[in-house]
Design a protein around this motif. Sequence first.
Motif, PDB file in Angstrom:
ATOM      1  N   VAL A  63       0.855  -1.191   0.000  1.00 49.26           N
ATOM      2  CA  VAL A  63       0.000   0.000   0.000  1.00 49.26           C
ATOM      3  C   VAL A  63       0.891   1.240   0.000  1.00 49.26           C
ATOM      4  N   ARG A  64       0.718   2.081  -1.003  1.00 53.77           N
ATOM      5  CA  ARG A  64       1.498   3.310  -1.115  1.00 53.77           C
ATOM      6  C   ARG A  64       0.621   4.498  -0.760  1.00 53.77           C
ATOM      7  N   VAL A  65       1.182   5.448  -0.066  1.00 56.00           N
ATOM      8  CA  VAL A  65       0.453   6.665   0.309  1.00 56.00           C
ATOM      9  C   VAL A  65       1.132   7.858  -0.358  1.00 56.00           C
ATOM     10  N   ARG A  66       0.385   8.568  -1.196  1.00 55.43           N
ATOM     11  CA  ARG A  66       0.906   9.770  -1.851  1.00 55.43           C
ATOM     12  C   ARG A  66       0.265  10.990  -1.199  1.00 55.43           C
ATOM     13  N   VAL A  67       1.082  11.945  -0.825  1.00 54.59           N
ATOM     14  CA  VAL A  67       0.610  13.113  -0.075  1.00 54.59           C
ATOM     15  C   VAL A  67       0.793  14.372  -0.922  1.00 54.59           C
ATOM     16  N   VAL A  68      -0.260  15.183  -0.980  1.00 54.93           N
ATOM     17  CA  VAL A  68      -0.244  16.423  -1.759  1.00 54.93           C
ATOM     18  C   VAL A  68      -0.754  17.565  -0.874  1.00 54.93           C
ATOM     19  N   GLY A  69      -0.168  18.748  -1.020  1.00 50.11           N
ATOM     20  CA  GLY A  69      -0.711  19.947  -0.385  1.00 50.11           C
ATOM     21  C   GLY A  69      -0.252  20.234   1.025  1.00 50.11           C
ATOM     22  N   LYS A  70       0.862  19.663   1.461  1.00 48.04           N
ATOM     23  CA  LYS A  70       1.340  19.952   2.818  1.00 48.04           C
ATOM     24  C   LYS A  70       1.606  21.444   3.025  1.00 48.04           C
ATOM     25  N   GLU A  71       1.951  22.126   1.951  1.00 40.10           N
ATOM     26  CA  GLU A  71       2.248  23.555   2.054  1.00 40.10           C
ATOM     27  C   GLU A  71       1.015  24.382   2.412  1.00 40.10           C
ATOM     28  N   ARG A  72      -0.163  23.798   2.296  1.00 46.35           N
ATOM     29  CA  ARG A  72      -1.395  24.522   2.628  1.00 46.35           C
ATOM     30  C   ARG A  72      -1.717  24.475   4.121  1.00 46.35           C
ATOM     31  N   ILE A  73      -1.031  23.644   4.881  1.00 48.67           N
ATOM     32  CA  ILE A  73      -1.323  23.500   6.303  1.00 48.67           C
ATOM     33  C   ILE A  73      -0.838  24.734   7.061  1.00 48.67           C
ATOM     34  N   PRO A  74      -1.709  25.387   7.838  1.00 51.45           N
ATOM     35  CA  PRO A  74      -1.286  26.571   8.614  1.00 51.45           C
ATOM     36  C   PRO A  74      -0.205  26.206   9.629  1.00 51.45           C
ATOM     37  N   ALA A  75       0.585  27.192   9.997  1.00 50.43           N
ATOM     38  CA  ALA A  75       1.694  26.954  10.923  1.00 50.43           C
ATOM     39  C   ALA A  75       1.212  26.642  12.340  1.00 50.43           C
ATOM     40  N   GLY A  76       0.095  27.232  12.749  1.00 46.80           N
ATOM     41  CA  GLY A  76      -0.359  27.065  14.124  1.00 46.80           C
ATOM     42  C   GLY A  76      -1.295  25.885  14.315  1.00 46.80           C
ATOM     43  N   VAL A  77      -2.004  25.915  15.429  1.00 49.40           N
ATOM     44  CA  VAL A  77      -2.961  24.851  15.772  1.00 49.40           C
ATOM     45  C   VAL A  77      -4.094  24.834  14.761  1.00 49.40           C
ATOM     46  N   CYS A  78      -4.502  23.659  14.349  1.00 51.22           N
ATOM     47  CA  CYS A  78      -5.628  23.564  13.429  1.00 51.22           C
ATOM     48  C   CYS A  78      -6.380  22.251  13.637  1.00 51.22           C
ATOM     49  N   LEU A  79      -7.562  22.198  13.047  1.00 50.72           N
ATOM     50  CA  LEU A  79      -8.403  21.009  13.119  1.00 50.72           C
ATOM     51  C   LEU A  79      -8.442  20.375  11.732  1.00 50.72           C
ATOM     52  N   PHE A  80      -7.887  19.180  11.612  1.00 48.44           N
ATOM     53  CA  PHE A  80      -7.914  18.449  10.347  1.00 48.44           C
ATOM     54  C   PHE A  80      -9.240  17.685  10.265  1.00 48.44           C
ATOM     55  N   VAL A  81      -9.918  17.799   9.129  1.00 46.31           N
ATOM     56  CA  VAL A  81     -11.217  17.156   8.935  1.00 46.31           C
ATOM     57  C   VAL A  81     -11.129  16.274   7.696  1.00 46.31           C
ATOM     58  N   ALA A  82     -11.276  14.958   7.861  1.00 44.85           N
ATOM     59  CA  ALA A  82     -11.076  14.021   6.755  1.00 44.85           C
ATOM     60  C   ALA A  82     -12.310  13.161   6.510  1.00 44.85           C
ATOM     61  N   ASN A  83     -12.437  12.695   5.270  1.00 39.24           N
ATOM     62  CA  ASN A  83     -13.477  11.713   4.959  1.00 39.24           C
ATOM     63  C   ASN A  83     -13.025  10.336   5.428  1.00 39.24           C
ATOM     64  N   HIS A  84     -13.981   9.434   5.589  1.00 39.11           N
ATOM     65  CA  HIS A  84     -13.691   8.132   6.202  1.00 39.11           C
ATOM     66  C   HIS A  84     -14.383   7.041   5.398  1.00 39.11           C
ATOM     67  N   THR A  85     -13.583   6.223   4.702  1.00 39.81           N
ATOM     68  CA  THR A  85     -14.162   5.180   3.857  1.00 39.81           C
ATOM     69  C   THR A  85     -13.747   3.768   4.242  1.00 39.81           C
ATOM     70  N   SER A  86     -12.648   3.650   4.997  1.00 41.03           N
ATOM     71  CA  SER A  86     -12.045   2.341   5.169  1.00 41.03           C
ATOM     72  C   SER A  86     -11.118   2.341   6.373  1.00 41.03           C
ATOM     73  N   ALA A  87     -10.829   1.153   6.878  1.00 46.63           N
ATOM     74  CA  ALA A  87      -9.831   1.046   7.941  1.00 46.63           C
ATOM     75  C   ALA A  87      -8.450   1.444   7.425  1.00 46.63           C
ATOM     76  N   ALA A  88      -8.285   1.455   6.106  1.00 39.56           N
ATOM     77  CA  ALA A  88      -6.988   1.803   5.522  1.00 39.56           C
ATOM     78  C   ALA A  88      -6.740   3.295   5.471  1.00 39.56           C
ATOM     79  N   ASP A  89      -7.807   4.120   5.538  1.00 40.44           N
ATOM     80  CA  ASP A  89      -7.554   5.560   5.408  1.00 40.44           C
ATOM     81  C   ASP A  89      -7.036   6.184   6.702  1.00 40.44           C
ATOM     82  N   ALA A  90      -7.301   5.549   7.849  1.00 40.72           N
ATOM     83  CA  ALA A  90      -6.836   6.116   9.119  1.00 40.72           C
ATOM     84  C   ALA A  90      -5.312   6.211   9.182  1.00 40.72           C
TER      85      ALA A  90
END
Length: 249
Positions: A52-79
């Motif tokens: 299983v390969r994980v490709r990550v895009v858009g890390k530069e969009r993450i704010p520097a400070g505290v934030c709340l990440f909100v993700a969709n949930h489809t599978s035990a594999a996405d966690a």
Amino acid sequence: MLRTIFIAVFLSIYILIVGPPLIIYTLLTKNPGPIYWAGIKGVMFFVRCVGVRVRVVGKERIPAGVCLFVANHTSAADAPAVVGAIPRRIAILLKESLFKWPIVGPAFLSARFIPVNRNARESALVSVEKAIASLKAGQSFLIYPEGTRSPDGRLQEFKKGAVVMAIKAGVPIVPVACSGAHRVMEKRSLVIHPGEILVEFLEPIDAAAYSFDERELLNDRVHDALAAGLPADQRPIDFQTAAEGMPQR
């Protein structure tokens, strides 16, 4: 099934070897970093071992400070894919039953994850308030606002707990679009298929610009932003691909 057995056996051995000493270390030092990163790195290692390969895009969009990440949930594999992609230590609201597992439960508590009983409203509200206090104290969080895994990979409606947390804590929301995980491991299936999971961090949304009375408006905006960031086969069936109609702040 051989891939599932491989992960179950070797991850269990890893937890038995690494878990107890790191739990003790965390209790003595009050530093959750080592047990958190040992867990993430270990899980991701075994995930890669089964193809299983994980490709990550858009890390530069993450704010520097505290934030709340909100993700969709489809599978035990996405966690593991989503958590492993986030380049900072985060906490998670998890099902209360997971904290009853030997070693794993104490490890979750050591990492400052918060148990939540989704079937008891008052208890769930207490857990959310604890998470809000933790956000205000400087701890970023990950939330799955659908509340449960999607049966077909398509984004479901959101519960409002995530936006309430962000509004009350005054932190930005970072939508995280995870695609392909439902093909790697289907809901209610133990079979792991080799493949790629894409995790994309979308543009942050300023929850501080919304009042508590506007939580539904914010909830819709976050939902539509996340839907627009997913491939067509994971968007709600009735979703309009253009997001021009979403109110901006």
